[in-house]
Design an enzyme around this catalytic site. Structure first.
Site, short mmCIF file in Angstrom:
data_model
loop_
_atom_site.label_atom_id
_atom_site.label_comp_id
_atom_site.label_asym_id
_atom_site.label_seq_id
_atom_site.Cartn_x
_atom_site.Cartn_y
_atom_site.Cartn_z
N ASP A 267 -8.19 0.98 6.38
CA ASP A 267 -7.06 1.62 6.52
C ASP A 267 -6.91 2.48 7.51
O ASP A 267 -7.82 3.62 7.43
CB ASP A 267 -6.53 2.24 5.03
CG ASP A 267 -5.42 2.92 5.00
OD1 ASP A 267 -4.56 2.85 5.72
OD2 ASP A 267 -4.94 3.64 4.11
N HIS B 42 -2.99 4.56 -2.79
CA HIS B 42 -3.89 5.38 -2.25
C HIS B 42 -3.66 6.86 -2.50
O HIS B 42 -2.87 7.29 -1.86
CB HIS B 42 -4.06 4.98 -0.73
CG HIS B 42 -4.88 5.78 0.06
ND1 HIS B 42 -4.88 5.68 1.61
CD2 HIS B 42 -5.95 6.44 -0.14
CE1 HIS B 42 -5.86 6.45 2.03
NE2 HIS B 42 -6.68 6.95 0.95
N GLY C 92 -4.88 2.59 11.90
CA GLY C 92 -4.83 2.19 12.95
C GLY C 92 -5.28 0.43 13.07
O GLY C 92 -5.62 -0.01 14.03
N ASP D 244 0.97 5.40 0.02
CA ASP D 244 0.03 6.54 0.12
C ASP D 244 0.87 7.79 -0.45
O ASP D 244 1.98 7.98 -0.25
CB ASP D 244 0.27 6.76 1.86
CG ASP D 244 -0.85 5.59 2.61
OD1 ASP D 244 -1.85 5.52 2.16
OD2 ASP D 244 -0.09 5.38 3.65
N MET E 55 -4.48 10.34 -1.56
CA MET E 55 -5.12 11.48 -1.10
C MET E 55 -4.64 12.86 -1.67
O MET E 55 -4.07 13.62 -1.16
CB MET E 55 -4.52 11.30 0.55
CG MET E 55 -5.06 10.05 1.13
SD MET E 55 -4.12 9.55 2.70
CE MET E 55 -2.92 8.42 1.76
N PHE F 292 -2.11 10.95 8.35
CA PHE F 292 -0.78 10.43 8.97
C PHE F 292 -0.83 9.14 9.41
O PHE F 292 -1.99 8.54 9.66
CB PHE F 292 -0.56 11.34 10.16
CG PHE F 292 -0.69 12.92 10.09
CD1 PHE F 292 0.62 13.38 9.75
CD2 PHE F 292 -1.82 13.64 9.76
CE1 PHE F 292 0.38 14.78 9.31
CE2 PHE F 292 -1.81 14.75 9.66
CZ PHE F 292 -0.58 15.61 9.22
N HIS G 140 0.88 -1.24 -0.01
CA HIS G 140 0.04 0.00 -0.02
C HIS G 140 0.73 1.29 0.11
O HIS G 140 1.75 1.12 1.00
CB HIS G 140 -0.91 0.05 1.33
CG HIS G 140 -1.81 1.20 1.52
ND1 HIS G 140 -3.15 0.94 0.72
CD2 HIS G 140 -1.70 2.23 2.03
CE1 HIS G 140 -3.73 2.09 1.11
NE2 HIS G 140 -3.00 2.86 1.81
N MET H 203 0.01 11.81 -0.98
CA MET H 203 -0.52 12.82 -0.18
C MET H 203 -0.02 14.07 -0.85
O MET H 203 1.29 14.47 -1.07
CB MET H 203 -0.13 13.05 1.38
CG MET H 203 -0.37 11.58 1.95
SD MET H 203 0.01 11.86 3.67
CE MET H 203 -0.35 10.17 4.32
#
Ligand code: DX5
Ligand code: ZN
Length: 240
Positions: A191, A83, A193, A52, A85, A160, A50, A54
């Site tokens: 996705d 992913h 925690g 991320d 964002m 974050f 995965h 951003m």
């Protein structure tokens, strides 16, 4: 157009049993030793990586762009699940597909013409996912559901790693599972925690994909963390 890979097909030998995918999130990795860390999680049986992305607008943080995705692509054989964002992600779809993305997930909240964006991702030969922030009902995706491959339930507000799990996400996973017409599509991913404590409840709620950053790359031995998480997922699935 055929997709490049199928990150969520069960690996050989699972005999049709439910297989929950484990997707380590590189956001928590040591970027100075990324190749080594990717190798460790791949060897330990992770299913996808995965990544991320951003933009500092949709979320209050910056991460990485196509050049880093291309470097990750060269360092692992696992499918890359991006992913985004990113506000208005359309101009970035082709560069990320060319860099080696297998699946591209965009945010419901960040796309003005979501169906067009989903079609564009498919035309690039990637699987298409849509993510929803904690405050966004999964029911907002009911019209687009038959067209998407991956529905990502955010269990933190994105931006974050290392944030506490938002417990209502379990309920949203259940809702997403019951909303789909097809048994296997879209895959329901979670996705934020996700760790050894939160994973069993998510598996029981019907999640198909667990994304975990800190729980894997924040561990002293990321490979061992994948193995432990796999064991916990298998226990939660129960006897088959
Ligand atoms: C958060 C990102 C997540 C993040 C998860 O905005 O989308 O993928 O890496 O990190 P953990 O598992 O630490 O919550
Ligand atoms: Zn993510």
């Amino acid at each position: 157009m055929d997709v490049k890979r199928t990150p969520w097909n069960p690996p050989p030998g699972t005999g049709g049993r439910r297989h929950v995918l484990i997707a380590p999130s590189v956001l928590a990795a040591d970027f100075a030793h990324l190749a080594r860390q990717l190798e460790a999680v791949e060897r330990a049986g992770a299913d996808a990586i995965h990544v991320d992305v951003m933009d500092g607008r949709f979320v209050p943080n910056l991460s990485l762009g196509p050049a880093v995705v291309a470097a990750i692509r060269r360092s692992t054989a696992l499918p890359l699940d991006l992913h985004l964002m990113v506000e208005d992600p359309d101009p970035f779809l082709a560069p990320f597909a060319e860099a080696g993305a297998d699946a591209i997930t965009v945010h419901w909240e960040a796309c003005r013409h979501l169906e067009r964006t989903i079609s564009a991702i498919h035309e690039l030969g990637c699987l298409a996912g849509v993510a929803v922030n904690p405050a966004t009902p999964v029911a907002f995706l009911s019209e687009i559901l038959p067209e998407i491959d991956w529905l990502l339930v955010m269990s933190v507000n994105p931006g974050f790693g290392g944030q506490p799990f938002w417990p209502r996400a379990r309920h949203k996973v259940e809702q997403a599972v019951s909303l789909r017409q097809d048994r296997d599509r879209p895959r329901v991913a979670v996705d934020g925690g996700v760790d050894e404590g939160t994973a069993p409840g998510l598996v029981r709620a019907g999640a198909d994909v667990l994304v975990a950053g800190t729980a894997i790359f924040g561990a002293p031995d990321p490979g061992e963390a994948v193995v432990r998480l796999r064991r916990i997922v298998t226990e939660a699935l129960g006897p088959t």
